[in-house]
Each structure stands twice: as structure tokens, then as C-alpha cells.
Motif scaffolding. Structure first.
Motif, PDB file in Angstrom:
ATOM      1  N   THR A  90       0.763  -1.203   0.075  1.00 59.02           N
ATOM      2  CA  THR A  90      -0.137   0.246  -0.046  1.00 59.02           C
ATOM      3  C   THR A  90       0.848   1.335  -0.125  1.00 59.02           C
ATOM      4  O   THR A  90       2.119   1.133   0.186  1.00 59.02           O
ATOM      5  CB  THR A  90      -0.989  -0.038   1.204  1.00 59.02           C
ATOM      6  N   ALA A  91       0.344   2.537  -0.312  1.00 60.57           N
ATOM      7  CA  ALA A  91       0.874   3.776  -0.091  1.00 60.57           C
ATOM      8  C   ALA A  91       1.395   3.975   1.175  1.00 60.57           C
ATOM      9  O   ALA A  91       2.650   4.717   1.201  1.00 60.57           O
ATOM     10  CB  ALA A  91       0.072   4.791  -0.488  1.00 60.57           C
ATOM     11  N   ILE A  92       0.822   3.634   2.091  1.00 63.35           N
ATOM     12  CA  ILE A  92       1.466   3.841   3.625  1.00 63.35           C
ATOM     13  C   ILE A  92       2.604   3.231   3.802  1.00 63.35           C
ATOM     14  O   ILE A  92       3.712   3.535   4.465  1.00 63.35           O
ATOM     15  CB  ILE A  92       0.521   3.585   4.633  1.00 63.35           C
ATOM     16  N   ASP A  93       2.899   1.807   3.247  1.00 70.09           N
ATOM     17  CA  ASP A  93       3.943   0.971   3.321  1.00 70.09           C
ATOM     18  C   ASP A  93       4.987   1.531   2.493  1.00 70.09           C
ATOM     19  O   ASP A  93       6.221   1.639   3.112  1.00 70.09           O
ATOM     20  CB  ASP A  93       3.881  -0.436   2.734  1.00 70.09           C
ATOM     21  N   ALA A  94       4.983   1.999   1.498  1.00 68.28           N
ATOM     22  CA  ALA A  94       5.918   2.706   0.628  1.00 68.28           C
ATOM     23  C   ALA A  94       6.445   3.898   1.351  1.00 68.28           C
ATOM     24  O   ALA A  94       7.763   4.399   1.402  1.00 68.28           O
ATOM     25  CB  ALA A  94       5.148   3.119  -0.652  1.00 68.28           C
ATOM     26  N   LEU A  95       5.487   4.655   1.872  1.00 68.77           N
ATOM     27  CA  LEU A  95       5.961   5.902   2.779  1.00 68.77           C
ATOM     28  C   LEU A  95       6.609   5.434   3.897  1.00 68.77           C
ATOM     29  O   LEU A  95       7.684   6.136   4.306  1.00 68.77           O
ATOM     30  CB  LEU A  95       4.764   6.717   3.085  1.00 68.77           C
ATOM     31  N   ASP A  96       6.318   4.571   4.485  1.00 68.92           N
ATOM     32  CA  ASP A  96       7.095   3.960   5.715  1.00 68.92           C
ATOM     33  C   ASP A  96       8.619   3.552   5.391  1.00 68.92           C
ATOM     34  O   ASP A  96       9.535   3.816   5.997  1.00 68.92           O
ATOM     35  CB  ASP A  96       6.536   2.695   6.335  1.00 68.92           C
ATOM     36  N   TYR A  97       8.560   2.921   4.235  1.00 72.64           N
ATOM     37  CA  TYR A  97      10.047   2.557   3.825  1.00 72.64           C
ATOM     38  C   TYR A  97      10.823   3.504   3.338  1.00 72.64           C
ATOM     39  O   TYR A  97      11.888   3.730   3.579  1.00 72.64           O
ATOM     40  CB  TYR A  97       9.783   1.760   2.186  1.00 72.64           C
ATOM     41  N   THR A  98      10.193   4.844   2.605  1.00 72.17           N
ATOM     42  CA  THR A  98      10.948   5.953   2.490  1.00 72.17           C
ATOM     43  C   THR A  98      11.545   6.495   3.784  1.00 72.17           C
ATOM     44  O   THR A  98      12.605   6.804   3.595  1.00 72.17           O
ATOM     45  CB  THR A  98       9.836   6.777   1.344  1.00 72.17           C
ATOM     46  N   LEU A 152       4.858   9.288  -6.908  1.00 73.49           N
ATOM     47  CA  LEU A 152       3.417   8.778  -6.395  1.00 73.49           C
ATOM     48  C   LEU A 152       2.434   8.617  -7.556  1.00 73.49           C
ATOM     49  O   LEU A 152       1.711   7.592  -7.693  1.00 73.49           O
ATOM     50  CB  LEU A 152       2.499   9.895  -5.506  1.00 73.49           C
ATOM     51  N   ILE A 153       2.509   9.294  -8.408  1.00 70.94           N
ATOM     52  CA  ILE A 153       1.632   9.072  -9.751  1.00 70.94           C
ATOM     53  C   ILE A 153       2.075   7.595 -10.407  1.00 70.94           C
ATOM     54  O   ILE A 153       1.196   6.938 -10.827  1.00 70.94           O
ATOM     55  CB  ILE A 153       1.862   9.935 -10.820  1.00 70.94           C
ATOM     56  N   TYR A 154       3.248   7.471 -10.462  1.00 76.53           N
ATOM     57  CA  TYR A 154       3.804   6.186 -10.920  1.00 76.53           C
ATOM     58  C   TYR A 154       3.399   4.986 -10.011  1.00 76.53           C
ATOM     59  O   TYR A 154       2.988   4.043 -10.417  1.00 76.53           O
ATOM     60  CB  TYR A 154       5.109   6.215 -11.018  1.00 76.53           C
ATOM     61  N   LEU A 155       3.671   5.076  -8.856  1.00 76.69           N
ATOM     62  CA  LEU A 155       3.382   3.935  -7.756  1.00 76.69           C
ATOM     63  C   LEU A 155       1.913   3.714  -7.857  1.00 76.69           C
ATOM     64  O   LEU A 155       1.471   2.414  -7.558  1.00 76.69           O
ATOM     65  CB  LEU A 155       3.777   4.292  -6.434  1.00 76.69           C
ATOM     66  N   LEU A 156       0.823   4.621  -7.744  1.00 78.71           N
ATOM     67  CA  LEU A 156      -0.392   4.662  -7.690  1.00 78.71           C
ATOM     68  C   LEU A 156      -1.215   4.348  -9.084  1.00 78.71           C
ATOM     69  O   LEU A 156      -2.147   4.343  -8.956  1.00 78.71           O
ATOM     70  CB  LEU A 156      -0.923   5.612  -6.957  1.00 78.71           C
ATOM     71  N   GLY A 157      -0.270   4.461 -10.294  1.00 71.14           N
ATOM     72  CA  GLY A 157      -1.148   4.185 -11.352  1.00 71.14           C
ATOM     73  C   GLY A 157      -1.613   5.343 -11.712  1.00 71.14           C
ATOM     74  O   GLY A 157      -2.713   5.280 -12.713  1.00 71.14           O
ATOM     75  N   GLY A 158      -1.521   6.562 -11.677  1.00 71.12           N
ATOM     76  CA  GLY A 158      -2.190   7.814 -12.135  1.00 71.12           C
ATOM     77  C   GLY A 158      -2.388   8.663 -11.097  1.00 71.12           C
ATOM     78  O   GLY A 158      -1.992   8.788  -9.858  1.00 71.12           O
TER      79      GLY A 158
END
Length: 349
Positions: A90-98, A152-158
């Protein structure tokens, strides 16, 4: 300011040359290490990157220079972190990793969720930048914030529902240029660089991820994060491994990377039973072994890469480390266990 990977300069050469400028001259005048514009694995000061961006914008009369560079960049410049992000659930996981691993690429730079700076309960902020009180020049902020938006656009597909963009400086390029690239209203001279996004963005799924790939990437990133039990010695070793051949390896330089004073760093190492010279020696030995056995680099270049003056100096170190010469190590001869005797920080340097 701190040290960052030279991947942050990706796209600079392309944009400078499109504008008819001399990218190598800009890099040289900013004291960037040789090859920094083309090799993403070198360590450079973030102030050097800022100088290149600001100088290029001014000298080439291109006020949107940072924005243009961001358009040449993509997620791959983050290396293993990019792999983890692309395979996050999920996006929150991606932000946590970052938030956890961005240090691998840029000391002191962070991306984190914050309460909406405008007070809406349906909105959260994605804050980009340095700690409070540290100001980055406009071109650096423009480049980094647009890169984050496009990632974010790339990760979330738009489109991900970006509400507004908060930027801490005055517009250095035409306002319409910012609004065209971000696709929304931009507010200027704000306390921090923030993308205001829907609160439910954090739960958005990232499609196409692979759990095994994600775990492998995270495992590698964890290996770059020193364990709590050996925090200082481990962090010093990681900093030295990243600086060998690309930046100074003095205790003062490493202390600056870790945001502590040299005296404090010495005290912490002593408390763990370590000396800075010993940690530096370990980092040099490991890098030298890798280069001798896994590359065809000349001995002179290997010596330079590990911070030694000549092949003769490298071989003197090799005899102490492994009981044989650097050439014999390269030829595959058996080596002794590393010599554990204390090392002078200045000997043979």
C-alpha cells in the motif's frame, strides 16, 4: 548540509546540454567529484548539488531548471529502495519504507506524513525536505518535490487526488509552470514543502507487487542500517564504505555525515570498545578484498579507491591484513585471517 548519492544529479547533464551549457564545467566549479553527473553511486555534498542547480538556472537563464531535471528522473534512481517501493502492498507501506531507508541515499533528507497544514480532517500532508530550520535552495526543493509527485503517480497508477502543493519559497519560475506540472494550485512561502493529499491515500493499494522481491529488497536495505546494539560503530562503517574513493574519510567528515561532533563520535566509539582508525581499516580491507577478487581494476586505482596513495602502500596493508601481497590476493592465493592489531589512523596515508 550532508552527503547524498550522486544519483540525485540524474538528468542534470541532459537538461544542461539541451540548453547549450557545459555540464562538466558546472560540476567542476561546484567541486563535484569526477564522474558525479554520470555515476549514481558516488557520494557528494547536497550543497554541491544545490550549487549546480542554482548556477545552471542562473547562468542558462532557465528559472524552471530544477523542474526540468525532475522530469528526466525516475524511481529507478533510488536503487533497492525503488524495488521495495514498487513492491509495497500500500501507499502507507511505501511511505514507511521511504521514511526508514531514505538515509541510504541522502543524509537528513526525509519524506513523511504530517497533519494537513491547512487543518482539513480529510487531508494529510506528505512533507519533503530537511529538518525544521534547515533551508534548501529553491531549485533543489522544486526538483525534489516534483520527483516525489511523479513517483506517487507512478506507484499509484495515475492521479492520486493531489489537493494543493505547499512550497516554502517564492516562485522562481512562472506560476503557471508549477501548476501545469503539478496539476493543481500551488501556495508559496509556506513553512515547509508539502503535497496535500486525501487522507485515505495511505490505504491505497499498489498493484503488481511481489512479496518475495519486496522482502529481498528490504533485507538488503536492513543490511545498510546498523543494528541498535552496535549503533555508532555500524553507522561509522556504513558511512566510510559509502565515502571510500568519493569523499573524505576523516573522523571530522564522518562525524558531519552522522550529525555529531568528532569528540562525541570518539566517545561513543570508545564506549563500544572501538577506535575510528580500526573501523576505517576494516572498511578499507573489505572494499580492497572485493575489488581485488571481483574486478579487473588496476592496483593503483584500487589503492586510490580505498584511500591509499599507491600500489606499494596497498601491498603493505595487504601483508598486514592477509599475510600476502595484493597481487597474490588477486591471483587467488590463500590469505591469512585479518590482523587484529591496533592501527594508526595516519600510517602510510
Amino acid at each position: 548540509m550532508a552527503w547524498v548519492r550522486s544519483a540525485g544529479l540524474r538528468g542534470v547533464r541532459t537538461v544542461v546540454e539541451q540548453l547549450g551549457g557545459d555540464a562538466d564545467d558546472l560540476a567542476r566549479r561546484a567541486n563535484a567529484p569526477d564522474g558525479a553527473l554520470d555515476d549514481g553511486e558516488l557520494m557528494v555534498r547536497d550543497s554541491t548539488i544545490a550549487t549546480i542547480l542554482e548556477s545552471a538556472a542562473r547562468e542558462l537563464r532557465c528559472p524552471d531548471f530544477g523542474l526540468r531535471v525532475a522530469l528526466e528522473q525516475d524511481l529507478s534512481m533510488l536503487g533497492p529502495l525503488a524495488v521495495a517501493l514498487q513492491n509495497a502492498p500500500t501507499a502507507i507501506d511505501a511511505l514507511d519504507y521511504t521514511a526508514k531507508y531514505l538515509f541510504v541515499h541522502a543524509r537528513n533528507l526525509s519524506v513523511r506524513l504530517v497533519p494537513d497544514p491547512r487543518g482539513s480532517r480529510a487531508v494529510i500532508g506528505v512533507r519533503y525536505g530537511y529538518p525544521d530550520g534547515v533551508q534548501a535552495p529553491p531549485q533543489s526543493i522544486d526538483m525534489g518535490l516534483l520527483f516525489l509527485h511523479r513517483a506517487l503517480i507512478y506507484l499509484l497508477g495515475g492521479s492520486y487526488g493531489l489537493r494543493t502543493v505547499e512550497i516554502p519559497h517564492r516562485p522562481v519560475a512562472p506560476r503557471r509552470r508549477y501548476e501545469e506540472l503539478f496539476g493543481t494550485q500551488v501556495h508559496w512561502q509556506q513553512p515547509a514543502a508539502v503535497l496535500r493529499v486525501p487522507k485515505d491515500l495511505a490505504q491505497r493499494t499498489i498493484e503488481g507487487g511481489d512479496r518475495t522481491t519486496r522482502l529481498l529488497a528490504l533485507s538488503y536495505l536492513d543490511s545498510q542500517t546498523p543494528a541498535a546494539g552496535s549503533a555508532i560503530a555500524g553507522r561509522v562503517k556504513v558511512a566510510l564504505q559509502q565515502s571510500l574513493g568519493t569523499g573524505p574519510t576523516t573522523i571530522a567528515a564522518v562525524a558531519a555525515l552522522l550529525a555529531v561532533s568528532p569528540r562525541s563520535l570518539q566517545r561513543h566509539l570508545a564506549a563500544e570498545g572501538k577506535a575510528f582508525a580500526t573501523v576505517l581499516d576494516d572498511a578499507r580491507r573489505e572494499r580492497a578484498m572485493t575489488l581485488l577478487t571481483e574486478s579487473d581494476l588496476p592496483l593503483a586505482q584500487i589503492a586510490s579507491t580505498v584511500g591509499l596513495h599507491s600500489p606499494a602502500t596497498l601491498s603493505r596493508y595487504a601483508r598486514r591484513w592477509w599475510g600476502t601481497t595484493a597481487r597474490d590476493v588477486r591471483r587467488g592465493h590463500s590469505v591469512a585471517r585479518p590482523d587484529s592489531r591496533s592501527v594508526s589512523a595516519r600510517r602510510d596515508e
